[in-house]
Design a protein around this motif. Structure first.
Motif, PDB file in Angstrom:
ATOM      1  N   ALA A   1      78.602  59.762  66.749  1.00  0.00           N
ATOM      2  CA  ALA A   1      78.873  59.741  65.310  1.00  0.00           C
ATOM      3  C   ALA A   1      77.761  59.069  64.497  1.00  0.00           C
TER       4      ALA A   1
ATOM      5  N   THR B   1      85.832  64.303  60.919  1.00  0.00           N
ATOM      6  CA  THR B   1      86.050  62.950  61.428  1.00  0.00           C
ATOM      7  C   THR B   1      85.520  61.876  60.481  1.00  0.00           C
TER       8      THR B   1
ATOM      9  N   GLY C   1      82.458  67.822  63.874  1.00  0.00           N
ATOM     10  CA  GLY C   1      82.173  66.463  64.323  1.00  0.00           C
ATOM     11  C   GLY C   1      81.990  66.364  65.827  1.00  0.00           C
TER      12      GLY C   1
ATOM     13  N   MET D   1      82.034  66.057  57.904  1.00  0.00           N
ATOM     14  CA  MET D   1      82.708  66.115  59.206  1.00  0.00           C
ATOM     15  C   MET D   1      84.207  65.893  59.026  1.00  0.00           C
TER      16      MET D   1
END
Lengths: 424, 368
Positions: B316, B335, B309, B333
């Motif tokens: 993002a 995240t 990530g 990811m």
């Protein structure tokens, strides 16, 4: 005989005493020989001996504490660390001034990392303290005892000050003590708590496993060397290529190949299971332990055993064995009484070579040794590359070097190094 | 005499040409240190190639990140630093910073702001764990398991690793205390928030090792991130810990029957540092590269090639599909929201203090 009683010295052609001119000629020869190898000697000294000495020196060097915190070290001289009482204000004030200077020069963390090897938590204690201490006014902001204890309770811990005092000298035996599972304390050297003792175990394991590897190389190598020396040239050459072939293959490839062979879903286990010799649920564990290390290292070091033995065995005339037999010896007697003693120099050379190589091995145990088959070298590598405790790594390395030298000396006393032959 | 003059003129000319070529007093060649393998490939695609194309700089790659701290220290002692930008994890970066081996970075002047004008210090936020560290990606250490070897109920929790009754077979763990001891305490019933307080005490350490004792004979201890994927592929272990990007490649690129347990993933950061003590030309070049390579778009680009990530909040939403496989990379990811909720955050300060101590104890325990 009359010449020896004659007081008149013998003269050479130019009228000087013969002894003198002979000595001079010899000396000149020696100097010439020395000059010829001087470049090599200088190279070895600069590129090999000096770096080793400087690395070994790190195992006792410890001037970082005294140079970073000079006032504290001086103030601590008068503090009796055995009473269990905290030092007085002057020590705290000296420390506050030292850490402020160190923080401004950005060298405070280095000494924190150094002392953290001895007592966990000092690294962050120093970092935290230095951050605050940067802003202090040394004249007005005293007293510093309460201030420091306010920042971190570590400063009210007698152990912190004891660690500082114990490790304040310019040269230390601390790394060597750590290397044998001990540590320096205010009341002298003590053993580490049992759950932290690991290095002596590893030294012992390294010695025992190196001996085992040497032994298995000898057992496997002797017949091969004998065959090499006694087969007709044509076959011997082919065999020699087979011995040397793995020698020319990358060490990593050979080690990884053993992984494929030995693992539980590997070739050997698959064959045994298919033959019905081993149950599928009880596959043999042959890797990631001592077995893996011994098997892989024996294979890798085998040529170092075979080649010296071969070169010695080649010089043993086959007629000796025939003579022994013609005088009535059985095959066994002829071998043990005639052949074997003559091959001992080769065994000695091969064994020393394999043992010394094995004792410092690193990459093969790392790959196939798991946790039970790793050597002291793996720990040295860990301290050089990961924990960055180079002092401890240097102490471990020094001990290993001295151990090898002692073993070499003992071997010389027992067998005699003159009996070792690396070639014809 | 004449020939000397020609050579001198030639050298002077080439010097002038060199600096003109490199722009305003920047070196025209740089050495970037990274981890090698798929990770370096993702950086080559996302950062190095576009940067070289834009500036004409030659980038040399050195795969030495795993030993970067030791080597930088040795270079520093030798007084000859040959690296310009170094990719390291957060903890080594903090150590390099502490030892004065890495340059201090001011995020707002040295790093690019987000496209909407948010300054870099806010865009990176909590990821700026050290004043020398320029975060790049978030990765995690987590477990993968063989879908065909774990029976009918697939493991869903990190504690299934400790359940040898439900999941008999070998599992692989890193032979280091970091992560391993946290997982042991977590599965021994310690709350996530209390783990590091517990691990500070002797009793807590013993408790973690006692929990690990229950699976000790079922563990293959590994030392490198590539070991577990290999062991999983060979069927040597039924589950094992490694970096999430390695598992992604095993599952999606090599199509092995493996799935991931995101639960209890331990997140860590990886990023850049610039060695301290570079010449001004080389430092300017390194900073120029960093400014380019850590902007919002570039960080999002890296995720096209590897499932780590981006460390910027603004990157993002820009994460797209895998460059070759065409898979949507978002859910892979660490995240990603559903993965993040089960994550565990590593405490760098704790490990900086206790690593040496716990490592000795852990190794002694392993050797027993």
């Amino acid at each position: 005989m009359s010449a020896s009683t004659n007081t008149e010295p013998m003269l050479s052609a130019d009228g000087k005493p013969l002894k003198q001119s002979l000595a001079r000629a010899l000396r000149r020869q020696k100097i010439r020989a020395l000059l010829l190898i001087a470049p090599l000697l200088a190279f070895i000294f600069i590129a090999f001996i000096l770096p080793i000495i400087s690395m070994l020196f790190r195992s006792v060097e410890n001037d970082i504490v005294a140079t970073t915190l000079p006032q504290t070290v001086a103030a601590l001289q008068t503090w009796d660390s055995s009473t269990g009482e905290l030092p007085d204000e002057p020590v705290y004030a000296a420390f506050a001034s030292d850490i402020q200077k160190a923080a401004k020069a950005k060298i405070h963390t280095k000494v924190g990392l150094r002392l953290n090897y001895e007592q966990s938590g000092i690294a962050s204690l120093f970092k935290k303290t230095a951050r605050k201490a940067k802003k202090w006014d040394m004249e007005a902001d005293g007293p510093f005892k309460e201030k420091l204890i306010d920042i971190h309770k570590g400063w009210s811990n007698v152990e912190t000050w004891q660690t500082l005092k114990v490790h304040s000298s310019n040269y230390t035996s601390g790394y060597f003590l750590n290397a044998i599972d001990m540590h320096k304390t205010a009341s002298g050297p003590e053993f580490q708590p049992e759950n932290k003792q690991i290095l002596l175990t590893l030294f012992g394991r390294t010695l025992i496993m190196s001996l085992a590897i040497m032994g298995s190389c000898l057992l496997l190598g002797y017949p091969v060397a004998w065959l090499l020396a006694n087969l007709p040239m044509r076959h011997a050459n082919l065999l020699m290529i087979l011995v040397l072939l793995p020698f020319w293959t990358s060490l990593l490839v050979r080690t990884s190949a053993w992984k494929v062979m030995l693992q539980q879903q590997g070739v050997i286990n698959d064959v045994l299971v298919n033959l019905g010799l081993v149950a599928d649920s009880a596959r043999l564990v042959m890797i990631n332990n001592e077995t893996g290390t011994i098997v892989a290292m024996t294979h890798i070091l085998l040529p170092f055993m075979i080649l010296p033995m071969y070169s010695v065995m080649q010089t043993i005339p086959p007629s000796y064995l025939r003579a022994a037999k013609s005088l009535g010896a059985t095959n066994t007697t002829a071998f043990w009484r005639v052949y074997f003693p003559q091959s001992v120099p080769g065994i000695g050379a091969g064994s020393i070579l394999v043992f010394i190589l094995a004792i410092g091995y690193y990459i093969t145990p790392e790959i196939v040794g798991g946790t039970k088959g790793v050597f002291i070298s793996n720990r040295i590598a860990y301290h050089i590359l990961r924990s960055l405790n180079w002092g401890l790594a240097a102490a471990l390395g020094t001990i290993l070097l001295v151990a090898v030298l002692i073993l070499y000396w003992a071997y010389d006393k027992m067998v005699g190094i003159d009996n070792v032959k690396l070639g014809g | 005499m004449k020939s000397t003059k020609t050579i001198l003129t030639g050298a002077a000319l080439s010097l002038v040409a060199g600096s003109a070529f490199a722009g305003s007093h920047m070196a025209s060649e740089m050495t970037i240190v990274s981890w090698g393998g798929a990770y370096s490939k993702s950086q080559l695609n996302a950062y190095h190639d576009p940067y070289s194309e834009m500036t004409g700089v030659t980038i040399l790659n050195d795969d030495s990140s795993s030993t970067a701290v030791a080597k930088l220290r040795a270079m520093n002692e030798a007084g000859n630093i040959t690296w310009d930008v170094v990719d390291v994890e957060a903890a080594p970066a903090m150590q390099l910073c502490d030892e004065g081996l890495a340059m201090v970075i001011d995020p707002d002047t040295m790093l690019a702001a987000a496209p909407d004008g948010t300054p870099a210090s806010e865009d990176f936020g909590d990821m700026l764990v050290s004043e020398c560290f320029i975060p790049q990606i978030v990765y995690s250490t987590t477990f993968g398991y063989r879908t065909d070897l774990v029976g009918d109920t697939a493991p869903t929790s990190v504690c299934d690793v400790f359940d040898t009754a439900a999941y008999p077979g070998k599992r692989s763990l890193f032979s280091v205390p970091i992560n391993t001891m946290e997982w042991a305490l977590l599965c021994d019933g310690v709350a996530k928030a209390d783990i590091y307080d517990t691990l500070e005490t002797e009793e807590g350490q013993d408790r973690a090792l006692a929990k690990l004792d229950t699976i000790k004979d079922d563990v293959i201890w590994v030392s490198s991130g590539s070991d577990t994927p290999q062991l999983l592929a060979d069927g040597e272990v039924i589950m094992g810990a490694t970096y999430n990007g390695r598992l992604f490649s095993l599952i999606e690129e090599q199509k092995q029957p493996v799935a991931m347990i995101w639960d209890g993933q331990v997140m860590d950061l990886d990023g850049w540092i610039i060695p301290a003590g570079l010449s001004p030309e080389r430092q300017a070049r390194a900073l120029d590269y960093i400014m380019f390579a850590t902007d919002t778009q570039r960080l999002a680009d890296q995720a096209k090639w590897i499932s780590y990530g981006p460390a910027r909040a603004s990157s993002a939403p820009l994460v797209g599909k895998h460059a070759d496989l065409g898979i949507d990379m978002g859910p892979h990811m660490p995240t990603a929201p559903e993965n993040l909720s089960r994550a565990f955050l590593m405490n760098y300060d704790f490990w900086a203090d206790y690593r040496d101590d716990l490592d000795a104890k852990f190794q002694a325990w392993l050797a027993k």
